[in-house]
Design a protein around this motif. Structure first.
Motif: not given
Length: 368
Positions: A260-264, A268-269, A292-293, A363-368
């Motif tokens: 849900a957090a990383l889909r868009n 990142i795939t 892209k990232y 974890i998600i916030n590091i990637i975002l």
């Protein structure tokens, strides 16, 4: 700010009081290995849980691979994947078998059936695919090829505990399947493993081979090895079997939140669930497109590490890049473009039953 260490995995541990009660029974019996009562019980309960006819326990996940090759008398060349843990190919090498690498399907990370036929030679005797990340291989297509050319199929199912396709265990595919019960796996016995077979005759042969080749007290029927599981780990395994479904569901919920957090997030795939498959959520790999990232895979990996979040680059480097294997013709980079692309872009995010909502957000916030 919370900066506790978040590891890529965490072992599923049985209740210590329950485990101590079982240890007391082992102590009282003084039967601590050699096919004791807990060992027999675990084989029976695992066969029922996994929906397989026969299973044989081992002391780790590598020895079943080595033993499967012996049991089927595999020689010559075996077609396999470079995108796996190195034990897959080591099992071949230890048996004096030449691994022949073929490329992977980028949609799954598994061996690409369309690449298998071109790799078959007069010396080919088997195919050894891996259900990478617990995602089922195209077992139907692989079996069609094996049947056409008279080859055996041994599945390395180390990641695939409990995985089913349309209600059928993936472990029933091929001639034999092997499992790992290492502490890092969805289901563990500290160290351990198993082999799944289709009939009682093969079960008996495997049980002989894992116990020095002994058929009875005075008869040795072949050059076996010692790879039995003991009573302590069998007891541990019985307790973990009672809670593995809850652990898999907890992992499922982690995967739902990651997706849900990383889909868009551009660049990142990740893999989605496959239709009709009961997944075990053993891993959650993401793939980083640096262009892209705006950051390379390794830059993100070390950024996570600096913030005490330990991902893993499974499976980088490819097995074909290790010194033992890189000289093989099939290991050349031009033969394995998809495997190299995946190995160079993957990070497996922390994935286990004990992750908290706060852990996942970090974890998600590091990637975002």
């Amino acid at each position: 700010m919370d900066n506790k260490l978040i590891t890529v995995t965490s072992p599923l541990l049985p209740n210590l009081d329950d485990f101590n009660e079982m240890l007391k029974q082992i102590w009282e019996s003084k039967w601590i290995t050699n096919n004791g009562s807990f060992h027999k019980q675990l084989e029976k309960e695992l066969a029922a849980y996994l929906k397989v006819p026969y299973i044989s326990l081992f002391t780790n996940g590598t020895l079943p691979l080595i033993t499967a090759l012996q049991a089927l008398r595999i020689t010559g060349e075996v077609i396999t994947t470079p995108y796996s843990f190195v034990a897959t190919t080591h099992a071949l090498w230890w048996n004096g078998i030449k691994p022949v690498f073929v490329d992977i399907d980028p949609k799954t990370g598994n061996i690409n059936p369309d690449r298998i036929e071109a790799a078959i030679t007069p010396k080919t005797t088997a195919i050894m695919p891996v259900h990478v990340y617990g995602k089922p291989c195209d077992t139907k297509r692989i079996q069609e090829i094996a049947d056409q050319y008279g080859l055996k199929v041994i599945y390395d199912a180390a990641h695939a505990f409990g995985v089913e396709v349309d209600g059928e265990s993936i472990l029933n595919a091929g001639d034999l399947s092997t499992l790992s019960f290492h502490a890092t796996k969805v289901y563990n016995t500290v160290e351990g493993g198993a082999m799944v077979m289709h009939d009682e005759r093969m079960k008996k042969r495997i049980d002989y081979l894992k116990n020095f080749g002994f058929a009875n007290e005075t008869t040795v029927v072949g050059p076996g090895i010692n790879s039995k599981m003991d009573e302590v780990r069998s007891a541990y395994g019985l307790l973990n079997l009672k809670q593995v479904d809850a652990a898999i569901e907890a992992r499922h919920q982690v995967a739902v939140k990651y997706r849900a957090a990383l889909r868009n997030v551009e660049g990142i795939t990740f893999f989605d669930d496959m239709p009709g498959v009961r997944h075990n959520y053993s891993y959650f790999p993401i793939f980083v497109d640096a262009g892209k990232y705006g950051m390379t895979r390794d830059e993100l990996y070390f950024k996570m590490k600096e913030q005490n979040v330990l991902g893993r680059r499974y499976f980088y480097p490819l097995i074909s890049e290790f010194s033992t294997y890189r000289g093989l013709e099939s290991a050349k980079l031009e033969n394995l473009p998809e495997a190299h692309k995946m190995a160079d872009s993957v990070i497996c995010l922390p994935m286990h039953h004990a992750l908290t909502s706060n852990d996942i957000d970090r974890i998600i916030n590091i990637i975002l």
